[in-house]
Design a protein around this motif. Sequence first.
Motif, short mmCIF file in Angstrom:
data_model
loop_
_atom_site.label_atom_id
_atom_site.label_comp_id
_atom_site.label_asym_id
_atom_site.label_seq_id
_atom_site.Cartn_x
_atom_site.Cartn_y
_atom_site.Cartn_z
N GLN A 18 0.79 -0.83 0.25
CA GLN A 18 0.20 0.04 -0.02
C GLN A 18 0.97 1.57 -0.41
N VAL A 19 2.01 1.34 0.39
CA VAL A 19 3.03 2.29 0.86
C VAL A 19 3.45 2.37 -0.43
N VAL A 20 4.16 1.72 -1.19
CA VAL A 20 4.41 0.99 -2.60
C VAL A 20 3.09 2.41 -3.84
N SER A 21 2.32 1.64 -3.61
CA SER A 21 1.17 2.43 -4.60
C SER A 21 0.68 3.82 -4.34
N TYR A 22 0.40 3.71 -3.31
CA TYR A 22 0.23 5.34 -2.53
C TYR A 22 1.62 6.23 -3.70
N MET A 23 3.20 5.70 -3.16
CA MET A 23 4.15 6.23 -3.42
C MET A 23 3.86 6.85 -4.89
N PHE A 24 3.49 5.29 -5.16
CA PHE A 24 3.75 5.39 -7.09
C PHE A 24 2.07 5.98 -7.64
N PHE A 25 0.79 6.71 -6.55
CA PHE A 25 -0.24 6.67 -7.62
C PHE A 25 0.22 8.44 -7.28
N SER A 26 0.74 8.17 -6.28
CA SER A 26 0.46 10.38 -5.52
C SER A 26 2.10 10.96 -6.98
N THR A 27 3.01 10.22 -6.80
CA THR A 27 4.42 11.12 -7.69
C THR A 27 3.69 11.21 -8.88
N PHE A 28 3.17 9.86 -9.25
CA PHE A 28 2.32 10.07 -11.09
C PHE A 28 1.62 11.34 -11.33
N CYS A 29 0.51 11.38 -10.43
CA CYS A 29 -0.43 12.62 -10.69
C CYS A 29 0.66 13.39 -10.19
N PHE A 30 1.51 13.69 -9.53
CA PHE A 30 2.65 15.30 -8.99
C PHE A 30 3.26 15.50 -10.85
N PHE A 31 3.17 14.50 -11.33
CA PHE A 31 4.29 14.85 -12.18
C PHE A 31 3.22 15.43 -13.53
N LEU A 32 2.36 14.84 -13.89
CA LEU A 32 1.49 14.87 -14.59
C LEU A 32 0.84 17.10 -15.01
N PHE A 43 -5.27 12.04 0.30
CA PHE A 43 -6.58 11.98 1.44
C PHE A 43 -7.07 10.56 1.86
N ALA A 44 -7.31 9.79 0.63
CA ALA A 44 -7.86 8.73 0.78
C ALA A 44 -7.06 7.56 1.27
N TYR A 45 -5.77 7.65 1.16
CA TYR A 45 -4.90 6.50 1.50
C TYR A 45 -4.61 6.61 3.16
N VAL A 46 -4.65 7.72 3.57
CA VAL A 46 -3.80 8.35 4.58
C VAL A 46 -6.12 7.43 5.44
N PHE A 47 -7.54 8.31 5.19
CA PHE A 47 -8.25 8.34 5.44
C PHE A 47 -8.19 6.45 5.60
N ASN A 48 -7.96 6.15 4.61
CA ASN A 48 -7.65 4.22 4.97
C ASN A 48 -7.01 3.96 5.29
N TRP A 49 -6.35 4.38 5.44
CA TRP A 49 -4.48 3.59 7.10
C TRP A 49 -6.10 4.23 8.69
N GLY A 50 -5.96 5.12 8.47
CA GLY A 50 -6.12 5.64 9.92
C GLY A 50 -7.70 4.94 10.22
N PHE A 51 -8.19 4.21 9.17
CA PHE A 51 -9.87 3.34 9.77
C PHE A 51 -9.78 2.41 9.47
N LEU A 52 -9.14 1.76 8.45
CA LEU A 52 -8.94 -0.03 8.55
C LEU A 52 -7.86 -0.54 9.64
N HIS A 53 -6.94 0.40 9.88
CA HIS A 53 -5.73 -0.59 10.03
C HIS A 53 -5.55 0.55 11.58
#
Length: 91
Positions: A18-32, A43-53
């Motif tokens: 999940q950390v790797v996918s978060y870094m990939f998607f956020s970096t991809f969005c910021f490069f574009l 926000f979706a990743y942080v909310f998911n981590w806070g709620f589920l874990h």
Amino acid sequence: MGVTEFLTTNEFSIPLMQVVSYMFFSTFCFFLRKYKLGLMISFAYVFNWGFLHGSANFVDMMGKPTVGLFIYLASGLMMSLLVVYGFFREE
């Protein structure tokens, strides 16, 4: 229990994939230069981590969810709605 005591006595583990996918998607969005989408994904990743874990921390000794869990869920969903509204709003 204070905030610092809570953070020092509890462990939060996030799966590496999940950390790797978060870094990939956020970096991809910021490069574009899709900053709003990148922030929405963050926000979706942080909310998911806070709620589920972190939901185990919101359960009392009797096994029932506390008020904090419902407040966290309601504020997260409200923030999600505001983010989606801001994403589609024209400037």
